[in-house]
Structure formats: C-alpha cells, structure tokens
Design a protein around this motif. Structure first.
Motif, PDB file in Angstrom:
ATOM      1  N   VAL A 175       1.152  -0.765  -0.490  1.00 60.78           N
ATOM      2  CA  VAL A 175      -0.182  -0.104   0.338  1.00 60.78           C
ATOM      3  C   VAL A 175       1.249   0.873   0.065  1.00 60.78           C
ATOM      4  N   ILE A 176       0.829   2.272  -0.485  1.00 63.51           N
ATOM      5  CA  ILE A 176       1.536   3.339  -0.702  1.00 63.51           C
ATOM      6  C   ILE A 176       0.258   4.404   0.195  1.00 63.51           C
ATOM      7  N   PHE A 177       0.232   4.968   0.840  1.00 56.31           N
ATOM      8  CA  PHE A 177      -0.678   5.791   2.307  1.00 56.31           C
ATOM      9  C   PHE A 177       0.344   7.369   2.251  1.00 56.31           C
ATOM     10  N   GLY A 178       1.560   7.175   1.632  1.00 59.61           N
ATOM     11  CA  GLY A 178       1.966   8.247   1.761  1.00 59.61           C
ATOM     12  C   GLY A 178       2.919   9.687   0.783  1.00 59.61           C
ATOM     13  N   TYR A 179       3.404  10.342   0.783  1.00 59.10           N
ATOM     14  CA  TYR A 179       4.617  11.332  -0.116  1.00 59.10           C
ATOM     15  C   TYR A 179       5.035  12.161   0.200  1.00 59.10           C
ATOM     16  N   ASN A 180       6.217  12.575   0.088  1.00 61.85           N
ATOM     17  CA  ASN A 180       6.587  14.286   0.139  1.00 61.85           C
ATOM     18  C   ASN A 180       7.403  14.676  -1.559  1.00 61.85           C
ATOM     19  N   THR A 181       6.778  15.520  -1.289  1.00 61.70           N
ATOM     20  CA  THR A 181       6.715  16.487  -2.168  1.00 61.70           C
ATOM     21  C   THR A 181       8.343  16.984  -2.161  1.00 61.70           C
ATOM     22  N   SER A 182       9.459  16.723  -1.205  1.00 64.77           N
ATOM     23  CA  SER A 182      10.825  17.355  -1.773  1.00 64.77           C
ATOM     24  C   SER A 182      11.497  16.338  -2.145  1.00 64.77           C
ATOM     25  N   GLY A 183      11.591  16.383  -3.080  1.00 68.14           N
ATOM     26  CA  GLY A 183      12.261  15.171  -4.108  1.00 68.14           C
ATOM     27  C   GLY A 183      11.664  14.344  -5.168  1.00 68.14           C
ATOM     28  N   LYS A 184      10.035  13.993  -4.701  1.00 68.43           N
ATOM     29  CA  LYS A 184       9.327  13.116  -4.551  1.00 68.43           C
ATOM     30  C   LYS A 184       9.834  11.525  -4.275  1.00 68.43           C
ATOM     31  N   LYS A 185       8.599  11.886  -3.157  1.00 71.40           N
ATOM     32  CA  LYS A 185       9.329  10.300  -2.991  1.00 71.40           C
ATOM     33  C   LYS A 185       7.708   9.836  -1.780  1.00 71.40           C
ATOM     34  N   LEU A 186       7.951   8.645  -2.174  1.00 71.69           N
ATOM     35  CA  LEU A 186       6.190   7.843  -1.776  1.00 71.69           C
ATOM     36  C   LEU A 186       6.344   7.005  -0.453  1.00 71.69           C
ATOM     37  N   ILE A 187       5.798   7.017  -0.048  1.00 67.05           N
ATOM     38  CA  ILE A 187       5.646   6.281   1.328  1.00 67.05           C
ATOM     39  C   ILE A 187       4.579   5.222   1.780  1.00 67.05           C
ATOM     40  N   TRP A 188       5.986   4.074   1.921  1.00 63.69           N
ATOM     41  CA  TRP A 188       4.721   3.020   1.203  1.00 63.69           C
ATOM     42  C   TRP A 188       4.894   1.675   2.757  1.00 63.69           C
ATOM     43  N   TRP A 189       3.543   0.897   2.834  1.00 63.01           N
ATOM     44  CA  TRP A 189       3.723   0.381   4.212  1.00 63.01           C
ATOM     45  C   TRP A 189       3.393  -1.661   2.999  1.00 63.01           C
TER      46      TRP A 189
END
Length: 221
Positions: A175-189
């Motif tokens: 699951v992808i449930f977040g992101y960071n616009t700085s450097g375009k990163k995705l937060i995974w579970w």
C-alpha cells in the motif's frame, strides 16, 4: 523666520535614503516603525518559486498478512482503514476475492474494496496500468492527497523499492499511503512484516513496472 526657511529648505534638499539592491531584487514593504528592521529579499527575475516541502501521510491501520499468500487481503484491509470504516478480517476478504494457495488475482482487489466500502464510494476502485512515473505520482497525489485514501501497488517480492533485492519473482501487494513533495518520495506499507518505508518515485516506479504495472485506486481527476 529665516531660521525656519533654512530648516525647511534642508528637508527638501535632503535626498531620500536608497538601498542598493541586486538586479531584479525586490524590497519587502516595511512599516514606518523604528522597531522594525528593514528586510531586503533578493530574487533573480527568471527564478521559479521555491517549492515548499510537504509530507502527506494518511492514518493507516496495518496488520501483518496472516498467511504467506494473503498480502492481497492484508493490503485491501489497510486501504479500508484509511476510510475509517469497520475492518473485515483478512479471512473474510480472502473469501470475497477468491484468494487461493497461489494468492489473489490483481483483478480481484477492486472487488474486495468495492464490496467493503459500497455504497459510500463516489468513484469505485479499479485497476490502472501506468506507463510512466508521472502517472503513478498523479494517481497517488489525487487519491492520497485529495481523497485521503490509500493506493495498492503490485511489485515482486525480490524487487521492492528498497533493498536488499533478490531473484524472488513472486507477486506481492503493498500500500502507498503517503508522499513527500521534496524530491518526490512515496511512503509505503508492507504487509509482509507490517513495516513502513520511504522510497523515491524513480525506485517506486521501477518496482511497479517490474510487477506488471498494477495500481488499484479510485479514478484520478
């Protein structure tokens, strides 16, 4: 009277104090208070606005997959948790999605989500087949940032967006449930061990591409 004229003349003739600014610089408007310091903001005319780093991360209830092939039910359950709804058991979801000893078919994930969430859905979940990283980013920003719900992606066990990697080519849902616009990163579970990871968009796209390009999400606008 002559003294007053001389004073007035001196005030008129005294040039205003000018601040030397670099070409294209802009001076901030400053109130006429002695207690306020003058601030000069230098900015090149051709410079684009600086993007403010923003992290968007949903509240997610993760539960480690209860069998070696229940990553699909565990991922669907985690996405349902981002809705704040009653959470079916992994066993119930596995039954709805006809999960067997080989796992869950990618086409069955929307069925599990739509059955659990209907009739509250404005837009029903469906599978997308992204052809570039930009498509993935747009789907995630729309679903996570605007709709506030998670996205499921298919990868390979041995080719997750973070290391170490292996030759294991079994499919795996996360699951992808977040992101960071700085450097375009995705937060995974990851349901395999109930852990959270952050990976670059490039690494995430490579993992999704290797996993046959499956994203389960609501239609992005």
């Amino acid at each position: 009277m002559a003294k007053a004229r001389l004073l007035a003349s001196a005030l008129v003739l005294t040039p205003p104090l000018l601040l030397a600014l670099p070409a294209g610089a802009q001076a901030a408007t400053v109130p006429s208070s002695a207690a306020v310091r003058t601030v000069v903001v230098a900015q090149a005319p051709s410079a684009s606005p600086v993007e403010t780093a923003a992290v968007k991360k949903l509240k997610l209830t993760g539960q480690k997959q209860q069998t070696s092939v229940w990553c699909g039910p565990a991922s669907v359950r985690a996405v349902i948790s981002t809705w704040g709804r009653h959470l079916p058991s992994q066993k119930t979801l596995a039954g709805w999605m006809k999960t067997n000893k080989n796992g869950t078919g990618s086409d069955k994930l929307p069925e599990g989500l739509n059955r659990a969430l209907s009739p509250r859905l404005d837009e029903r979940y469906q599978n997308f087949h992204p052809n570039n990283a930009g498509f993935v980013w747009n789907v995630v920003v729309d679903n996570v940032g605007k709709r506030h719900h998670g996205v499921i992606a298919r990868v390979l066990v041995g080719a997750k967006p973070w290391g170490p990697h292996s030759r294991d080519k079994a499919g795996h849902f996360m699951v992808i449930f977040g992101y960071n616009t700085s450097g375009k990163k995705l937060i995974w579970w990851d349901p395999a061990n109930n852990t959270v990871h952050t990976a670059s968009l490039t690494a995430s796209w490579n993992a999704i591409k290797t996993g046959n390009r499956y994203l389960t999400a609501q239609p992005h606008t």
